[in-house]
Design an enzyme around this catalytic site. Sequence first.
Site, short mmCIF file in Angstrom:
data_model
loop_
_atom_site.label_atom_id
_atom_site.label_comp_id
_atom_site.label_asym_id
_atom_site.label_seq_id
_atom_site.Cartn_x
_atom_site.Cartn_y
_atom_site.Cartn_z
N ARG A 23 83.50 23.98 80.27
CA ARG A 23 83.96 22.62 79.94
C ARG A 23 83.96 22.35 78.45
NH1 ARG A 23 79.44 19.43 82.81
NH2 ARG A 23 78.32 21.16 81.82
N GLN A 47 71.17 3.09 58.90
CA GLN A 47 72.63 3.02 58.77
C GLN A 47 73.22 4.37 59.11
OE1 GLN A 47 74.03 0.92 55.25
NE2 GLN A 47 75.74 2.34 54.99
N ASN A 49 76.89 6.57 58.50
CA ASN A 49 78.13 6.62 57.73
C ASN A 49 78.98 7.81 58.16
OD1 ASN A 49 77.02 4.53 56.11
ND2 ASN A 49 76.06 6.04 54.78
N ARG A 59 82.20 14.95 46.78
CA ARG A 59 81.54 13.64 46.81
C ARG A 59 80.11 13.84 46.32
NH1 ARG A 59 84.67 9.89 49.90
NH2 ARG A 59 86.25 10.92 51.20
N HIS A 62 74.99 12.05 44.27
CA HIS A 62 74.53 10.69 44.47
C HIS A 62 73.04 10.65 44.76
CE1 HIS A 62 78.92 9.86 45.90
NE2 HIS A 62 78.82 9.82 44.57
N LYS A 72 68.58 11.29 53.92
CA LYS A 72 69.85 11.51 54.61
C LYS A 72 69.74 12.69 55.58
CE LYS A 72 72.50 9.91 50.60
NZ LYS A 72 73.51 10.26 49.57
N HIS A 119 72.43 14.41 46.25
CA HIS A 119 73.25 14.93 47.34
C HIS A 119 74.71 15.01 46.91
CE1 HIS A 119 75.51 14.29 51.29
NE2 HIS A 119 74.99 15.49 51.36
N TYR A 132 76.55 10.88 58.44
CA TYR A 132 75.25 10.75 57.79
C TYR A 132 74.42 9.72 58.54
CZ TYR A 132 78.55 11.29 53.73
OH TYR A 132 79.57 11.60 52.86
N GLU A 143 72.02 2.41 43.55
CA GLU A 143 72.71 3.69 43.74
C GLU A 143 73.20 4.23 42.40
OE1 GLU A 143 73.29 5.24 46.73
OE2 GLU A 143 72.25 3.70 47.89
N ASP A 170 82.61 9.50 39.91
CA ASP A 170 81.78 10.71 39.83
C ASP A 170 82.01 11.48 38.53
OD1 ASP A 170 80.56 10.19 42.24
OD2 ASP A 170 81.91 11.45 43.41
#
Length: 202
Positions: A23, A47, A49, A59, A62, A72, A119, A132, A143, A170
């Site tokens: 399956r 949270q 994301n 990305r 951060h 995270k 990260h 995340y 941040e 960035d």
Amino acid sequence: MQIRELKIPDSYEITPKQFPDDRGVFLEWYRFDRLAEAVGHPLDLAQGNTSVSKRGVVRGIHFADVPPSQAKYVTATHGAVLDFVIDIRVGSPTFGQWDSVLLDDVDRRAIYISEGLGHCFVALTDDATVSYLVTSTFNAGREHGINPLDPDVALDFGLPIEELLLSPKDTEAPSLAEAAASGLLPTWEAARAYYTELNGAR
């Protein structure tokens, strides 16, 4: 699942056991109890994301102020990314170093990144979808970023630099040295003190 600490203290690679049949496949991609055994405390998730990226999108790097920063737990639900954890804690024995984990929809690994660590990831496929789970809601004022192309950090994206796609935010971020000189970075002592506080609240 198997949990392995990376060369950056307080970061972990998680490899789930998969159960395929005619399956499809089933797996547990997050287990709070198993992760708590490794980390020292259960995650207080706040949270979730999701990002979808073209091949070559970068990305990060951060991070957020400690405390509370933002731990995270990251996995790729479609496609593949190379995910980096960077030690930006001033005074850490591995300050300025990094490790990476391939996250994809084949092995379905995840990476856990503790509070105070940097990260970043690069998408290796089109429509790379990353999910995340994080321990604190987004707070723009807390941040921060470091330029992911900083030659002193020297992340190895595995793609030619001309194929990388980065946001102005960035690329305009400071280098690691500039961030350290300005007092922007978390310290090893503050991060470890916060981990001890979280472990005591278990």
